[in-house]
Design a protein around this motif. Sequence first.
Motif, mmCIF file in Angstrom:
data_model
loop_
_atom_site.group_PDB
_atom_site.id
_atom_site.type_symbol
_atom_site.label_atom_id
_atom_site.label_comp_id
_atom_site.label_asym_id
_atom_site.label_seq_id
_atom_site.Cartn_x
_atom_site.Cartn_y
_atom_site.Cartn_z
ATOM 1 N N GLY A 1 0.807 -1.213 0.000
ATOM 2 C CA GLY A 1 0.000 0.000 0.000
ATOM 3 C C GLY A 1 0.840 1.263 0.000
ATOM 4 N N ASP A 2 2.154 1.120 0.022
ATOM 5 C CA ASP A 2 3.104 2.241 0.065
ATOM 6 C C ASP A 2 3.471 2.646 -1.361
ATOM 7 O OD1 ASP A 2 5.458 3.804 0.165
ATOM 8 O OD2 ASP A 2 6.121 2.860 2.014
ATOM 9 N N PRO A 3 3.239 3.907 -1.750
ATOM 10 C CA PRO A 3 3.542 4.326 -3.129
ATOM 11 C C PRO A 3 4.989 4.079 -3.533
ATOM 12 C CG PRO A 3 2.228 5.993 -2.022
ATOM 13 C CD PRO A 3 2.594 4.988 -0.978
ATOM 14 N N ALA A 4 5.934 4.312 -2.637
ATOM 15 C CA ALA A 4 7.344 4.121 -2.986
ATOM 16 C C ALA A 4 7.666 2.647 -3.202
ATOM 17 C CB ALA A 4 8.233 4.697 -1.880
ATOM 18 N N ILE A 5 7.049 1.789 -2.422
ATOM 19 C CA ILE A 5 7.312 0.344 -2.536
ATOM 20 C C ILE A 5 6.770 -0.194 -3.855
ATOM 21 C CG2 ILE A 5 6.739 -1.922 -1.568
ATOM 22 C CD1 ILE A 5 8.850 -0.433 0.018
ATOM 23 N N VAL A 6 5.525 0.121 -4.196
ATOM 24 C CA VAL A 6 4.969 -0.419 -5.437
ATOM 25 C C VAL A 6 5.651 0.205 -6.650
ATOM 26 C CG1 VAL A 6 2.745 -1.139 -4.493
ATOM 27 C CG2 VAL A 6 3.006 1.207 -5.327
ATOM 28 N N ASP A 7 6.083 1.454 -6.536
ATOM 29 C CA ASP A 7 6.787 2.071 -7.652
ATOM 30 C C ASP A 7 8.088 1.324 -7.945
ATOM 31 O OD1 ASP A 7 6.848 4.363 -9.547
ATOM 32 O OD2 ASP A 7 8.712 4.815 -8.495
ATOM 33 N N ARG A 8 8.783 0.941 -6.895
ATOM 34 C CA ARG A 8 10.027 0.189 -7.070
ATOM 35 C C ARG A 8 9.750 -1.233 -7.546
ATOM 36 N NH1 ARG A 8 13.499 -2.105 -2.817
ATOM 37 N NH2 ARG A 8 12.277 -0.957 -1.276
ATOM 38 N N ALA A 9 8.713 -1.844 -6.994
ATOM 39 C CA ALA A 9 8.439 -3.250 -7.313
ATOM 40 C C ALA A 9 7.908 -3.445 -8.729
ATOM 41 C CB ALA A 9 7.445 -3.817 -6.307
ATOM 42 N N PHE A 10 7.181 -2.480 -9.263
ATOM 43 C CA PHE A 10 6.548 -2.660 -10.563
ATOM 44 C C PHE A 10 7.481 -2.352 -11.736
ATOM 45 C CE2 PHE A 10 1.941 -1.813 -8.867
ATOM 46 C CZ PHE A 10 2.074 -2.905 -8.034
ATOM 47 N N GLU A 11 8.611 -1.768 -11.477
ATOM 48 C CA GLU A 11 9.523 -1.403 -12.566
ATOM 49 C C GLU A 11 10.008 -2.664 -13.297
ATOM 50 O OE1 GLU A 11 13.586 1.205 -13.416
ATOM 51 O OE2 GLU A 11 12.871 0.906 -11.364
ATOM 52 N N GLY A 12 9.768 -2.712 -14.600
ATOM 53 C CA GLY A 12 10.212 -3.825 -15.424
ATOM 54 C C GLY A 12 9.392 -5.084 -15.304
ATOM 55 N N ALA A 13 8.297 -5.052 -14.551
ATOM 56 C CA ALA A 13 7.465 -6.244 -14.369
ATOM 57 C C ALA A 13 6.518 -6.425 -15.546
ATOM 58 C CB ALA A 13 6.663 -6.131 -13.072
ATOM 59 N N ASP A 14 6.154 -7.672 -15.811
ATOM 60 C CA ASP A 14 5.173 -7.925 -16.879
ATOM 61 C C ASP A 14 3.900 -8.580 -16.374
ATOM 62 O OD1 ASP A 14 5.986 -10.540 -16.460
ATOM 63 O OD2 ASP A 14 6.987 -10.737 -18.395
ATOM 64 N N ALA A 15 3.801 -8.836 -15.054
ATOM 65 C CA ALA A 15 2.557 -9.366 -14.488
ATOM 66 C C ALA A 15 2.525 -9.055 -13.002
ATOM 67 C CB ALA A 15 2.439 -10.867 -14.720
ATOM 68 N N LEU A 16 1.306 -8.873 -12.470
ATOM 69 C CA LEU A 16 1.118 -8.552 -11.063
ATOM 70 C C LEU A 16 0.012 -9.421 -10.483
ATOM 71 C CD1 LEU A 16 1.268 -6.755 -8.456
ATOM 72 C CD2 LEU A 16 -0.368 -5.217 -9.602
ATOM 73 N N PHE A 17 0.303 -10.059 -9.364
ATOM 74 C CA PHE A 17 -0.720 -10.730 -8.559
ATOM 75 C C PHE A 17 -1.078 -9.798 -7.415
ATOM 76 C CE2 PHE A 17 -1.764 -13.345 -4.812
ATOM 77 C CZ PHE A 17 -2.896 -13.995 -5.288
ATOM 78 N N TRP A 18 -2.337 -9.322 -7.398
ATOM 79 C CA TRP A 18 -2.753 -8.300 -6.440
ATOM 80 C C TRP A 18 -3.767 -8.874 -5.451
ATOM 81 C CZ3 TRP A 18 -1.017 -3.851 -4.800
ATOM 82 C CH2 TRP A 18 -1.835 -3.044 -4.004
ATOM 83 N N LEU A 19 -3.439 -8.740 -4.177
ATOM 84 C CA LEU A 19 -4.332 -9.200 -3.119
ATOM 85 C C LEU A 19 -4.229 -8.225 -1.960
ATOM 86 C CD1 LEU A 19 -6.194 -11.385 -1.922
ATOM 87 C CD2 LEU A 19 -4.152 -12.612 -1.188
ATOM 88 N N THR A 20 -5.343 -7.624 -1.562
ATOM 89 C CA THR A 20 -5.317 -6.697 -0.430
ATOM 90 C C THR A 20 -5.270 -7.476 0.879
ATOM 91 O OG1 THR A 20 -7.730 -6.589 -0.426
ATOM 92 C CG2 THR A 20 -6.563 -4.873 -1.628
#
Length: 293
Positions: free
Chosen positions: A52-71
Motif C-alpha cells: 500500500g506504500d507508493p514508494a514500494i509499489v513504484d520500485r516493485a513494478f519497474e520492469g514487471a510484466d505481471a502482477l498478482f494483487w491481493l489486499t
Amino acid sequence: MIVITAPTGQIGSKVVAALADTGEQLRLIVRDAARLPAHIRESAEIVEGSHGDPAIVDRAFEGADALFWLTPPAWAQSLEEAYLAFTRPAAAAIRRHALPRVLSVTAIGRGTPWQERAGPVTASIRMDDLLMETGAAFRGLAMPSFMENTARQIGVMKDKGMFFGPIRADRKLPFTATRDMAAAAARLLADRSWSKQQEVPVLGPEDLSFDDQAAILSEVAGRPIRYQQISYDQFKQQFLGRGTSESVAQGYVDMYRAKEGGIDNTALRTAQTTGQTSFRAFCEEYLKPVLTA
C-alpha cells in the motif's frame, strides 16, 4: 518478471510455491522477509515493505510484466480504506510503468442485484474498477466463501461438536479451497497470451449447505458435528468483539446476507471454473488430523 503481493498469506504463499520451480522470475512484496521460506528468499527478488506504500509499489513494478494483487484483510480501518485507498498507489504505479497484466483476487457479485450492498464484495469490485481503469489486461479471480472459513472454527468443533454462522442451515452455496484459487492464479500468471479484461470465477466441485458440511465433518471426524445458526446481530458483535471497525463488522453482515440471498450462486460452474478440491477431500487432508487427535 512476476510481482506477487501478500506472498506469506493463504493464497499468495501457494502462488509462490506453484511458480517457484517453473523458471519464472519472481519479485515478492512482503512486510517481513523472514516469514518467507529460506529457499524462496534465496531464489526470488524481495521488496520489503507494504504494497500500500507508493514508494514500494513504484520500485516493485519497474520492469514487471505481471502482477498478482491481493489486499490484506480489513480490520480496524473502513472498507473504503482497506480496499480503495490501499489500491490507489498501485493503480498509479501500474499506469506509470505500463505494467501489462494484472491478476486480482476478488469476489463474485459484479452485475448482480447485490453489487452495491455486499460489504467486502462491493469494496473488492470497486477495487477492481481502479485496476481496470489503468488499461492493463486484467483477470479478476472471483471467489465465493473459502472452505478455510469453516476450518477456522476447528477448535470449537473439537471442543463442542459445533460450528456457527448466520446463514440458514439448508442454504446451498459454492465453496472454494484456497489452493484451487492459487492454482488458477499461477496458471494465468505464467500464461502471457491473455489480454482484455474479465472476471473468472473459481468454484469448488459442488454446492453445499452448512448441514451438508456438518454431515461430511461428522463422517470425517467419526463423531457428531452440527451447524448452529446464530443471528446477524450476534455475528456482527463477534466482529466488533475482535476489534474490527463498525464499517468492517457491518460490511460482513451485508456480505453474508447477500450470500444467503444468492450472490454466490450467480457464477456458472463449468470445467474451466471448477477447482479440483471437494469439501470432503479438504476435510480429510486438513481437518481430520486435528478432529481425530
